[in-house]
Structures are given as C-alpha cells and as structure tokens.
Design a protein around this motif. Structure first.
Motif, PDB file in Angstrom:
ATOM      1  N   LEU A   1       4.848  -1.428 -12.295  1.00  0.00           N
ATOM      2  CA  LEU A   1       4.045  -0.257 -12.526  1.00  0.00           C
ATOM      3  C   LEU A   1       3.802   0.333 -11.009  1.00  0.00           C
ATOM      4  O   LEU A   1       3.545   1.483 -10.947  1.00  0.00           O
ATOM      5  CB  LEU A   1       2.963  -0.344 -13.217  1.00  0.00           C
ATOM      6  N   ALA A   2       3.728  -0.289 -10.148  1.00  0.00           N
ATOM      7  CA  ALA A   2       3.623   0.220  -8.894  1.00  0.00           C
ATOM      8  C   ALA A   2       4.866   1.142  -8.444  1.00  0.00           C
ATOM      9  O   ALA A   2       4.534   2.230  -7.801  1.00  0.00           O
ATOM     10  CB  ALA A   2       3.135  -0.725  -7.736  1.00  0.00           C
ATOM     11  N   ALA A   3       6.016   0.500  -8.736  1.00  0.00           N
ATOM     12  CA  ALA A   3       7.257   1.258  -8.588  1.00  0.00           C
ATOM     13  C   ALA A   3       7.381   2.605  -9.421  1.00  0.00           C
ATOM     14  O   ALA A   3       7.660   3.638  -8.961  1.00  0.00           O
ATOM     15  CB  ALA A   3       8.419   0.388  -8.569  1.00  0.00           C
TER      16      ALA A   3
ATOM     17  N   GLU B   1      -5.537   7.960   1.553  1.00  0.00           N
ATOM     18  CA  GLU B   1      -6.521   6.723   1.467  1.00  0.00           C
ATOM     19  C   GLU B   1      -5.662   5.642   0.414  1.00  0.00           C
ATOM     20  O   GLU B   1      -4.650   5.896  -0.032  1.00  0.00           O
ATOM     21  CB  GLU B   1      -7.863   7.241   0.978  1.00  0.00           C
ATOM     22  N   SER B   2      -6.776   4.742   0.201  1.00  0.00           N
ATOM     23  CA  SER B   2      -6.180   3.635  -0.729  1.00  0.00           C
ATOM     24  C   SER B   2      -7.287   2.668  -1.072  1.00  0.00           C
ATOM     25  O   SER B   2      -8.530   2.756  -0.274  1.00  0.00           O
ATOM     26  CB  SER B   2      -5.103   2.772  -0.032  1.00  0.00           C
ATOM     27  N   TRP B   3      -7.411   1.959  -2.218  1.00  0.00           N
ATOM     28  CA  TRP B   3      -8.152   0.703  -2.218  1.00  0.00           C
ATOM     29  C   TRP B   3      -7.799  -0.233  -1.284  1.00  0.00           C
ATOM     30  O   TRP B   3      -6.755  -0.204  -0.640  1.00  0.00           O
ATOM     31  CB  TRP B   3      -8.328   0.161  -3.310  1.00  0.00           C
ATOM     32  N   VAL B   4      -8.541  -1.316  -0.789  1.00  0.00           N
ATOM     33  CA  VAL B   4      -8.223  -2.083   0.119  1.00  0.00           C
ATOM     34  C   VAL B   4      -7.765  -3.435  -0.381  1.00  0.00           C
ATOM     35  O   VAL B   4      -7.618  -4.565   0.112  1.00  0.00           O
ATOM     36  CB  VAL B   4      -9.293  -2.430   1.107  1.00  0.00           C
ATOM     37  N   GLY B   5      -7.858  -3.522  -1.906  1.00  0.00           N
ATOM     38  CA  GLY B   5      -7.233  -4.923  -2.461  1.00  0.00           C
ATOM     39  C   GLY B   5      -5.988  -4.734  -2.854  1.00  0.00           C
ATOM     40  O   GLY B   5      -5.051  -4.298  -2.127  1.00  0.00           O
ATOM     41  N   SER B   6      -5.811  -5.283  -4.096  1.00  0.00           N
ATOM     42  CA  SER B   6      -4.267  -5.512  -4.394  1.00  0.00           C
ATOM     43  C   SER B   6      -3.270  -4.370  -4.536  1.00  0.00           C
ATOM     44  O   SER B   6      -2.382  -4.457  -3.920  1.00  0.00           O
ATOM     45  CB  SER B   6      -4.304  -6.017  -5.994  1.00  0.00           C
ATOM     46  N   MET B   7      -3.682  -2.864  -4.757  1.00  0.00           N
ATOM     47  CA  MET B   7      -2.877  -1.946  -4.682  1.00  0.00           C
ATOM     48  C   MET B   7      -2.622  -1.374  -3.178  1.00  0.00           C
ATOM     49  O   MET B   7      -1.531  -0.725  -3.162  1.00  0.00           O
ATOM     50  CB  MET B   7      -3.297  -0.927  -5.765  1.00  0.00           C
ATOM     51  N   SER B   8      -3.438  -1.787  -2.368  1.00  0.00           N
ATOM     52  CA  SER B   8      -3.183  -1.495  -0.976  1.00  0.00           C
ATOM     53  C   SER B   8      -1.943  -2.256  -0.576  1.00  0.00           C
ATOM     54  O   SER B   8      -1.506  -1.694   0.596  1.00  0.00           O
ATOM     55  CB  SER B   8      -4.458  -1.553   0.012  1.00  0.00           C
ATOM     56  N   ARG B   9      -1.563  -3.234  -1.138  1.00  0.00           N
ATOM     57  CA  ARG B   9      -0.376  -3.956  -0.902  1.00  0.00           C
ATOM     58  C   ARG B   9       0.827  -3.635  -1.761  1.00  0.00           C
ATOM     59  O   ARG B   9       1.794  -3.492  -1.234  1.00  0.00           O
ATOM     60  CB  ARG B   9      -0.823  -5.555  -0.789  1.00  0.00           C
ATOM     61  N   LEU B  10       0.420  -3.539  -2.912  1.00  0.00           N
ATOM     62  CA  LEU B  10       1.483  -3.280  -3.861  1.00  0.00           C
ATOM     63  C   LEU B  10       2.238  -1.915  -3.610  1.00  0.00           C
ATOM     64  O   LEU B  10       3.362  -1.786  -3.825  1.00  0.00           O
ATOM     65  CB  LEU B  10       0.837  -3.479  -5.281  1.00  0.00           C
ATOM     66  N   LEU B  11       1.627  -1.036  -3.371  1.00  0.00           N
ATOM     67  CA  LEU B  11       1.884   0.455  -3.120  1.00  0.00           C
ATOM     68  C   LEU B  11       2.831   0.573  -2.008  1.00  0.00           C
ATOM     69  O   LEU B  11       3.973   1.022  -2.092  1.00  0.00           O
ATOM     70  CB  LEU B  11       0.956   1.378  -3.234  1.00  0.00           C
ATOM     71  N   PRO B  12       2.406   0.238  -0.782  1.00  0.00           N
ATOM     72  CA  PRO B  12       3.220   0.015   0.450  1.00  0.00           C
ATOM     73  C   PRO B  12       4.664  -0.757   0.180  1.00  0.00           C
ATOM     74  O   PRO B  12       5.524  -0.670   0.443  1.00  0.00           O
ATOM     75  CB  PRO B  12       2.538  -0.681   1.511  1.00  0.00           C
ATOM     76  N   ARG B  13       4.523  -1.897  -0.553  1.00  0.00           N
ATOM     77  CA  ARG B  13       5.560  -2.633  -1.100  1.00  0.00           C
ATOM     78  C   ARG B  13       6.552  -2.022  -1.887  1.00  0.00           C
ATOM     79  O   ARG B  13       7.858  -1.862  -1.649  1.00  0.00           O
ATOM     80  CB  ARG B  13       5.290  -4.073  -1.790  1.00  0.00           C
ATOM     81  N   ALA B  14       6.090  -1.311  -3.011  1.00  0.00           N
ATOM     82  CA  ALA B  14       6.879  -0.381  -3.731  1.00  0.00           C
ATOM     83  C   ALA B  14       7.613   0.744  -3.141  1.00  0.00           C
ATOM     84  O   ALA B  14       8.714   1.172  -3.606  1.00  0.00           O
ATOM     85  CB  ALA B  14       5.846   0.352  -5.035  1.00  0.00           C
ATOM     86  N   ILE B  15       6.965   1.357  -2.127  1.00  0.00           N
ATOM     87  CA  ILE B  15       7.358   2.526  -1.501  1.00  0.00           C
ATOM     88  C   ILE B  15       8.546   1.905  -0.459  1.00  0.00           C
ATOM     89  O   ILE B  15       9.652   2.512  -0.492  1.00  0.00           O
ATOM     90  CB  ILE B  15       6.370   3.071  -0.413  1.00  0.00           C
TER      91      ILE B  15
ATOM     92  N   GLU C   1      10.432  -0.940  -1.003  1.00  0.00           N
ATOM     93  CA  GLU C   1      11.625  -1.387  -1.878  1.00  0.00           C
ATOM     94  C   GLU C   1      12.356  -0.288  -2.683  1.00  0.00           C
ATOM     95  O   GLU C   1      13.536  -0.430  -2.903  1.00  0.00           O
ATOM     96  CB  GLU C   1      11.036  -2.390  -3.031  1.00  0.00           C
ATOM     97  N   GLY C   2      11.637   0.887  -2.644  1.00  0.00           N
ATOM     98  CA  GLY C   2      12.283   1.871  -3.142  1.00  0.00           C
ATOM     99  C   GLY C   2      13.105   2.764  -2.158  1.00  0.00           C
ATOM    100  O   GLY C   2      13.884   3.738  -2.598  1.00  0.00           O
ATOM    101  N   GLY C   3      13.199   2.215  -0.941  1.00  0.00           N
ATOM    102  CA  GLY C   3      13.948   2.823   0.157  1.00  0.00           C
ATOM    103  C   GLY C   3      13.151   4.033   0.592  1.00  0.00           C
ATOM    104  O   GLY C   3      13.952   5.014   1.226  1.00  0.00           O
TER     105      GLY C   3
END
Length: 418
Positions: free
Chosen positions: A313-315, A8-22, A24-26
C-alpha cells in the motif's frame, strides 16, 4: 524516474515505508519541512533518518499555506515535481492544495479537508444519508453540556483535528465531560505547531467491534484491498492495542463494512488518487462510520496487508500520487493472516527491564520492536505511548491474533517500570 515532493511526514512507520516505496519504484524525492530536527531526533543514535535520503532537503514554513503555495511554485519551476505526497494527517490538506495549484494528480482539496476534520466528515456523511451516531459540535461549555444532555450519556468526546486517538475519551456524566473539555482547552497547539480548532465534537457511543477498510482509489474506481480488525483498550481512552488482517468476520459483516466504506468515500469525493483507511463500527443497528482517513493505515497495518496479500500500500500511495495505476494483484505469500499487538504501558516511570530473549525467533514471528531500558514511560492516553510491538503470521487461517496475544502476555510478565 519520477520526482516527488514529500511535505512533512510522521516520524514512525510510514516515514520509513514511504521513502522505501519511492526508492523501490525507481523514483526520487525532495523533502520539504519546517523543522528538520523533528526527524533527526527520531532516528536511532548513529543512523540517518530515511527521509534524509532525499535528493533535496528544503526548509520552509509548511504551516503557512499562503506563503507556501508561491514558494512551492518557484521550486516546481526549477525542480519539476511529478507528484506531491505526505503521510502526516496534519499536512494532507496542504498537499491537496499544492497538487491543485501545480496541476498534479490528487484528490480535491475540499474532499481532503472534509475527511481530515471529524466534524466536517460527520456533516457530509449525514447530508448523504449515511447512518451515523447522533452528534453535536460546540466551542463553549454551555452548549456542549446542553447537547450532552440532549443526546444522552455515555458519549464520546473528540477533538476535530487531532490524530492517533489523542484526547478522544468516553464520558459517562457531566463531571467527566467537564474534565475532557478542560483537557482539550489546555492543548491549543498540536505537535506540529499548528493552532487547533477550539470546537469539541460529541458523539453517541457506538456498540460493537471496530474494523477498518483499506482501499485504493484510482482512475475513478475504488478498489477494496481488505478489512482489518482492531482491538481497543485503555478506557476511558480509545487506544489501539492490536490489529489483524484479514478481519475474522462473517461474509455478511465483511460486505457490510466494505459497502459502508465505499459509500463514505463516494460521499466525500475521495474516489480517485487516494489510498484510504476507513474505520467502521459494526453496531447492533448496522455499520457506522467512525472516521475516514485519506492516507494509508498506520500502526503497521500496511505491512499486515503486504504479508498476507503481497500488495504494497505504500507503493500504491506513491503510484496514485503520480497519477499511475497501482499494482493491486494478490500473490500467494504463504500466510492466511497476520496480526500486530502493541505493548501499552498502564503506568508511568522509567523502563527498567523488558525481557524478550528469543522472541524474534519464535514460530510465526514477523517483527519485534521494543523500547530499550532507561526510556521514560508515560501511562498511555493515546496511540503515541507504545513500548513496542510484536507481529506474527499464520499460514493456515485466522490464528495470527491469538499467536500475538500469547507472545504479548509473556512480554508483559517481564515488563518492569519504576
């Protein structure tokens, strides 16, 4: 490359920041949800939600932990997860239980559960000797009204298991307390279909400004990233109207806030594998813990931190979920402060117009996100009803908040709700 299970996830900011961090971390991730349409509905028309960029999207009843544990064990035997993570408060205890069952990195389930329940947090901190507000917990009206008289008005009424300031209210007398009690009783199930605890938390109203301490716990050490300030409006609700990082505090107040947060995290047992957002009131009697959130800050605070320090912090959240040491080195970003302000509607209706020509190109502006005309508007009672935000930075000092407030004043002048 690591493989994360995102539950699950929030549907706001972190729902975009977390997939991006994953990404970008490879790494890659599998997304597990009970209701995929919850996320499809939140994506702008014609776009795909970033969570749908998962390697796998799997549906399961994430609200039934007893059924979910063996189901995720079966998935793990095939997909081999290296970590499990969520950005949604309502599933943090679930993720901690899953990590424990799969022998994956993460804080202990009891520590997470105590942090996610406001009443449990109060009890743990009180037992550890941390000063806090006088408080009481009751399910029935008779006990609640009696406790209110014993503590003394004004008070703060809180649900023990909701987020974003929902149903948190200041009450000045028994009539207001009764109204708050009825409102909570009329909301028995949260937005994710989970039945709420009927207990109501009463707390002494604390004076002074509120800040939050952003930390990363790794390898048994809690690293303080910094302190963020907070502005609050919407009385008798407590709506976050803006933030600035770093907070414009004296060195003594900064140190007091940081040390209080560190003591709270230690008392709760959140000293490894956690990115935390601990809210502190700097009262006339000293710092007091408001709540401890065992996940990165919301309301784009993580982006304020990144703009000023370069720390993502997401990374870091991804790294600790994988049992890795996060990169917390600061870089010179050219900014000394960054702030965000939210457009909070005071009345309901339909958004007719919101003039913002040229706002995105104004000096110092980092982000602008505003609702489109035609949107149904609800008078704000929590942090869920914003009509948008403006973020700005200051390269010279703590002037970002003033810049944002000036820009918001112009926006409010052009706001029309019918």
């Amino acid at each position: 490359m690591a493989h994360l299970l995102v539950v699950e996830s929030w549907v706001g900011s972190m729902s975009r920041l977390l997939p991006r961090a994953i990404r970008e971390g490879g790494h890659e991730f599998t997304f597990l949800t009970r209701d995929l349409h919850h996320y499809l509905r939140s994506a702008p028309e014609g776009t795909a939600h970033p969570l749908l960029g998962a390697r796998n999207v799997i549906t399961a009843d994430t609200n039934d932990i007893d059924a979910l544990l063996p189901e995720v064990e079966r998935l793990h035997s095939v997909l081999r997860f290296d970590g499990v993570i969520t950005s949604c408060d309502y599933y943090l205890p679930t993720v901690a239980r899953l990590a424990g069952r799969l022998a994956l990195p993460g804080p202990g389930p009891e520590a997470v559960e105590n942090a996610c329940r406001k009443d449990a947090t109060r009890r743990v901190l009180a037992d550890a000797g941390l000063p806090g507000p006088r408080f009481a917990l009751h399910e029935e009206w008779a006990g609640l009204s009696r406790a209110a008289r014993e503590i003394g008005y004004p008070l703060v009424v809180k649900p023990v298991d909701l987020c974003a300031g929902m149903y948190v209210r200041r009450v000045d007398d028994e009539t207001q307390l009764a109204a708050a009690f009825r409102a909570l009783a009329d909301f028995p199930v949260n937005a994710r279909g989970q039945r709420r605890a009927p207990a109501v938390l009463l707390e002494e109203l604390l004076d002074g400004p509120e800040v939050s301490v952003e930390t990363v716990s790794s390898g048994g050490t809690v690293h303080v990233v910094g302190v963020t300030d907070k502005s609050v409006g919407g009385a008798p609700a407590f709506i976050e109207t803006g933030h600035m990082f770093p907070a414009a505090l004296t060195p003594a107040d900064t140190e007091a806030a940081e040390q209080t947060a560190l003591m709270a995290l230690k008392a709760l047992g959140l000293t490894d594998g956690v990115v935390a957002h601990t809210e502190i009131k700097l009262t006339s009697a000293g710092p007091r813990v408001v709540e401890v959130n065992p996940r990165p800050a919301g309301n784009r605070i993580t982006e304020l931190v990144r703009h000023v320090t370069g720390i993502d912090l997401a990374a870091a959240f991804v790294d600790v979920a994988l049992g890795r040491t996060p990169d917390l080195r600061r870089t010179d970003t050219g900014l000394r402060s960054a702030a965000i302000g939210f457009l909070v509607p005071e009345t309901g209706g339909t958004l007719e117009s919101l003039a913002h020509d040229g706002l995105a190109d104004a000096p110092g502006v980092l982000e602008v996100q505003l609702a489109e005309p035609g949107r149904a508007v609800k008078a704000a009672g929590s942090n869920n009803e914003y009509l948008g935000h403006v973020m700005a930075g200051d390269p010279d000092g703590p002037g970002a908040r003033d810049r944002v407030e000036s820009l918001l004043s112009g926006l409010r002048a052009g706001l029309v709700i019918r």
